[in-house]
Design a protein around this motif. Structure first.
Motif, PDB file in Angstrom:
ATOM      1  N   ASP A 235       1.722  44.129 -33.420  1.00  0.00           N
ATOM      2  CA  ASP A 235       1.228  42.940 -34.253  1.00  0.00           C
ATOM      3  C   ASP A 235       0.311  42.306 -33.067  1.00  0.00           C
ATOM      4  OD1 ASP A 235       2.316  43.643 -36.691  1.00  0.00           O
ATOM      5  OD2 ASP A 235       4.446  42.667 -35.833  1.00  0.00           O
ATOM      6  N   ALA A 236      -0.678  41.541 -33.733  1.00  0.00           N
ATOM      7  CA  ALA A 236      -1.453  40.656 -32.806  1.00  0.00           C
ATOM      8  C   ALA A 236      -2.591  39.711 -33.719  1.00  0.00           C
ATOM      9  CB  ALA A 236      -2.132  41.428 -31.774  1.00  0.00           C
ATOM     10  N   HIS A 237      -2.813  38.925 -33.033  1.00  0.00           N
ATOM     11  CA  HIS A 237      -4.212  37.809 -33.546  1.00  0.00           C
ATOM     12  C   HIS A 237      -5.521  37.893 -32.823  1.00  0.00           C
ATOM     13  CE1 HIS A 237      -1.571  35.142 -36.538  1.00  0.00           C
ATOM     14  NE2 HIS A 237      -0.685  36.256 -36.333  1.00  0.00           N
ATOM     15  N   ILE A 238      -6.461  38.347 -33.394  1.00  0.00           N
ATOM     16  CA  ILE A 238      -7.759  38.250 -32.558  1.00  0.00           C
ATOM     17  C   ILE A 238      -8.698  37.253 -33.180  1.00  0.00           C
ATOM     18  CG2 ILE A 238      -8.525  40.179 -33.978  1.00  0.00           C
ATOM     19  CD1 ILE A 238     -10.390  40.875 -31.668  1.00  0.00           C
ATOM     20  N   THR A 239      -8.980  36.378 -32.186  1.00  0.00           N
ATOM     21  CA  THR A 239      -9.930  35.422 -32.740  1.00  0.00           C
ATOM     22  C   THR A 239     -11.491  35.750 -32.462  1.00  0.00           C
ATOM     23  OG1 THR A 239      -8.387  33.651 -31.954  1.00  0.00           O
ATOM     24  CG2 THR A 239     -10.590  32.774 -32.302  1.00  0.00           C
ATOM     25  N   LEU A 240     -12.175  35.469 -33.515  1.00  0.00           N
ATOM     26  CA  LEU A 240     -13.549  35.955 -33.744  1.00  0.00           C
ATOM     27  C   LEU A 240     -14.352  34.818 -34.088  1.00  0.00           C
ATOM     28  CD1 LEU A 240     -13.008  39.338 -35.425  1.00  0.00           C
ATOM     29  CD2 LEU A 240     -13.348  39.021 -32.987  1.00  0.00           C
TER      30      LEU A 240
END
Length: 335
Positions: A249-254
């Motif tokens: 699981d991860a969050h990627i900021t774009l």
């Protein structure tokens, strides 16, 4: 298809471990009856654990290889940790039995017999155990099988205790000091309990999804090497292990102004890099975050049309900060 083949290989070898374990146990029981040695008894007790563990491991590999279903959306891989925990507990119980027997012999005294036969039989089982354990660890690492690796390490630890038994029998054979045998049994009883505790501890860490800093560090390393300016941030990364499979699981900021297709392609690119650098079957649950004004000081996009602050510091991802729950900002960075 490839994963199924690996699963079949693991199950086939685990059957060999179970079969050989029974043969070696019979040999050790014969040696114990011939010699009346507490040290040989300690080795035979650990062999009982080997047999039980081998069959439990076989069941774990069978169940762990079953596909996910409605009741087990992540599959059945966690069963490997459960069986490893039981194996470690059995090892510790065997250690307590060995200590009891050794203390009893020290108090009552015991005469040993036919030590020469005992030495040859036990030495043979030591060689067989080491070879089997070595091969089990090799196959376990290749197939990412917790069960085979655990079985292999157990067999190799059994080898070292068995060699200690052989040495003690040789010493007693030449000196005729019989209490040495009981003292050696006590020593190995404590050692076996320690091995059992470590196996239980490692299994519980998998069951409880304990963080793996080393694995997170490796992920961060190759993400740093392949990162793109558009990947403003990665945070809240968590890894779960289900048998030979991983779930990340991860969050990627774009950038907030990316359309959905562009943002999704960037996320897929990051996932592709992780897959190419991970020798495991991996499933992902990535969440796309839009950037905020607080992201500008760590954003590396040149000529950003909506930048509100200049770049202050590039965030070098590492195992610690990619698992951070919140987005990275200039205020929560540790320099």
């Amino acid at each position: 298809m490839e994963n199924s083949k690996a699963q079949n290989t693991s199950i086939a070898f685990q059957k060999w471990i179970a079969a050989v374990g029974i043969i070696l146990f019979v040999g050790k029981i014969i040696a114990w009856k011939m010699t009346s040695s507490d040290a040989v008894f300690s080795d035979a007790m650990e062999s009982i654990v080997n047999i039980v563990s081998a069959f439990m491991g076989l069941y774990a590999l069978y169940l762990g290889g079953k596909p996910r279903d409605d009741n087990h959306p992540y599959g059945h891989g966690k069963v490997e940790f459960v069986t490893s925990a039981i194996e470690g507990s059995l090892i510790s119980i065997a250690g307590l039995m060995i200590i009891y027997e050794g203390c009893n012999s020290l108090l009552t005294g015991k005469i040993l017999n036919k030590l020469d036969w005992g030495i040859w039989i036990i030495a043979t089982t030591a060689i067989a155990n080491y070879v089997l354990g070595y091969v089990s660890i090799r196959i376990g690492k290749r197939q990412n099988s917790v069960v085979l690796i655990s079985s292999g390490r157990h067999l190799q630890s059994d080898t070292f205790t068995t060699l200690g038994v052989v040495v003690s029998l040789v010493i007693v054979y030449f000196t005729q000091i019989f209490w040495i045998d009981s003292v050696v049994a006590l020593f190995f009883g404590v050692y076996i309990i320690t091995v059992g505790y470590k196996i239980v501890r490692r299994s519980l860490s998998g069951i409880m999804d304990e963080a793996d800093p080393a694995m997170l560090g490796r992920l961060a390393e190759f993400l740093n090497q392949n990162r793109k300016p558009e990947w403003i941030d990665v945070h809240n990364m968590k890894i779960q292990q289900f048998g030979s499979r991983l779930h990340i699981d991860a969050h990627i900021t774009l950038p907030w102004y990316f359309d959905l297709r562009t943002a999704h392609n960037e996320m897929e690119e990051m996932i592709r890099i992780i897959v190419e650098n991970t020798e495991r079957v991996v499933e992902f649950n990535f969440h796309m975050d839009d950037c905020k004004p607080t992201s500008c000081p760590i954003c590396q996009i040149e000529n950003c049309p909506v930048r509100q602050h200049e770049l202050v510091k590039k965030v070098e991802w590492n195992g610690e900060n990619i698992s951070q729950r919140d987005k990275h900002t200039i205020d929560n960075l540790t320099f």
